[in-house]
Design an enzyme around this catalytic site. Structure first.
Site, PDB file in Angstrom:
ATOM      1  N   SER A 113      -1.479   5.281  -4.381  1.00 36.21           N
ATOM      2  CA  SER A 113      -1.942   3.290  -3.819  1.00 36.21           C
ATOM      3  C   SER A 113      -3.564   2.331  -4.733  1.00 36.21           C
ATOM      4  CB  SER A 113      -1.504   3.914  -2.463  1.00 36.21           C
ATOM      5  OG  SER A 113      -1.305   2.198  -1.723  1.00 36.21           O
ATOM      6  N   ASP A 234       9.714   4.188   1.585  1.00 35.24           N
ATOM      7  CA  ASP A 234       8.177   3.474   1.863  1.00 35.24           C
ATOM      8  C   ASP A 234       8.013   2.103   2.403  1.00 35.24           C
ATOM      9  OD1 ASP A 234       5.529   3.324   1.453  1.00 35.24           O
ATOM     10  OD2 ASP A 234       5.031   3.488  -0.481  1.00 35.24           O
ATOM     11  N   HIS A 264       6.057   6.430   2.189  1.00 35.75           N
ATOM     12  CA  HIS A 264       4.234   6.751   1.186  1.00 35.75           C
ATOM     13  C   HIS A 264       3.703   7.895   0.631  1.00 35.75           C
ATOM     14  CE1 HIS A 264       1.118   4.069  -0.436  1.00 35.75           C
ATOM     15  NE2 HIS A 264       0.404   4.027   0.115  1.00 35.75           N
TER      16      HIS A 264
END
Length: 356
Positions: A113, A234, A264
């Site tokens: 991320s 996600d 995610h």
């Protein structure tokens, strides 16, 4: 195979104490992997499974909690300058690479991320230093449809130095939407080292600026071999972000894999079977890119300006890493599409999603 876990505290160039950890195989490692965690996250607990699995596969794995994150000192989850995170990682990672036992090893970045943005900026800082990167649901571009209006950004920018630490950015509970497995979700929620409050004003602006800056340099400045992975379901970071990275990057060696139905938290929030598939894919890619031909000897570099690496006297004792069975999974798919995407963090126009 058994391995060892260690914890080390260092001080950065600004005098702030930072927590680092490492998972080491007892035999000489195949290569080095450096972890870049997401926004609000930490390495020793949240990324432990990643460290253990990669060490089991023969890699030496090193993590650092950013300033204000996890067990590092600093205002909780306050990012004064995104560049500070990148510089701290750069100094620590390079200090490891310069150690005599590691100087001839291949070096890989691993970012999840927001950590994907950190990894890409580390590559941008020194394009020929890294042998490759694994990018899991990376934050490297922001969708035009969710980007705040320039006037809103201008107003917030005017007050960011007045109220930089104010928790005024609206957000929803990202843990509920990031991690599919309910048991793992609650384990993550109970981790007190993970920041679960509203983002601070300056933090949100720094993340926005970083995403916008990266999106304009994907074509020119992303040249290293990379493997980008993203769950198609996600809702925290848009999977089209990874497709845009894949299509725009100048790298000659690039691979993308999108996982149908996955969320995610590919490595930490999916059911065990899905997590197994993801890690097999990651290790397979690392194995393919780990060879003596790819290694570059690192010359000795300076140590930290205000401190020397020091073992944490209150650290947990070395932990045994138990070998885990790994099942086969489909080979990563290399897509050939050349469509253009404007995509990134999902959410409403004025809402901020913690990029984990």
């Amino acid at each position: 195979m058994d391995g060892e876990y260690q914890e080390v505290y260092i001080r950065n160039s600004r005098g702030v104490q930072l927590f680092t950890c490492r998972w080491l195989p007892f035999s000489s490692p195949k290569a080095l992997v450096f972890l870049c965690h997401g926004y609000g996250m930490e390495c020793s607990g949240f990324m432990r499974e990643c460290g253990v699995r990669l060490a089991n596969a023969g890699y030496a794995v090193f993590g650092i909690d950013y300033e204000g994150h996890g067990r590092s000192r600093g205002a909780r989850c306050y990012i004064k300058k995104f560049e500070n995170i990148v510089n701290d990682c750069n100094e620590f990672f390079k200090s490891i690479c310069a150690e005599e036992e590691y100087r001839d090893k291949c070096r890989f970045l691993y970012g999840e991320s927001m950590g994907g943005a950190v990894a890409l900026l580390l590559h941008k800082k020194e394009p020929t230093f890294w042998n490759g990167a694994v990018l899991v649901a990376p934050m490297c571009k922001i969708s035009e449809k969710v980007k705040p209006h320039p006037l809103v950004i201008n107003v917030l920018t005017r007050v960011e130095e007045i109220i930089p630490k104010w928790k005024i950015v609206p957000t929803k509970d990202v843990i509920d939407s990031a991690f599919k497995d309910p048991v793992k979700r609650e384990e993550i929620r109970s981790n007190k080292l993970i920041y679960q409050d509203k983002p601070r004003l300056k933090t949100a602006l720094e993340m926005l600026r970083t995403s916008m800056s990266l999106e304009h340099t994907l074509h020119e400045q992303v040249r290293l071999p990379f493997f980008v992975l993203h769950g198609e379901a996600d809702t925290v970071t848009d999977p089209e972000v990874s497709r845009a990275l894949y299509e725009k990057a100048s790298s000659a060696d690039k691979t993308i894999k999108l996982y149908p139905g996955m969320w995610h938290g590919l490595t930490s929030g999916e059911p065990d079977g899905n997590v197994e598939i993801v890690f097999v894919d990651i290790i397979t890619w690392l194995e393919k890119h780990t060879s003596d031909d790819n290694s570059v000897i690192v010359q000795p570099i300076h140590t930290y300006r205000n401190a020397i690496l020091k073992m944490n006297t209150t650290a947990s004792p070395p932990q045994t890493i138990n070998k885990q069975h790994q099942q086969q999974s489909p080979r990563p798919v290399r897509t050939q599409s050349h469509r253009r995407y404007f995509c990134g963090l999902k959410g409403r126009r004025l809402q901020h999603h913690s990029a984990m």
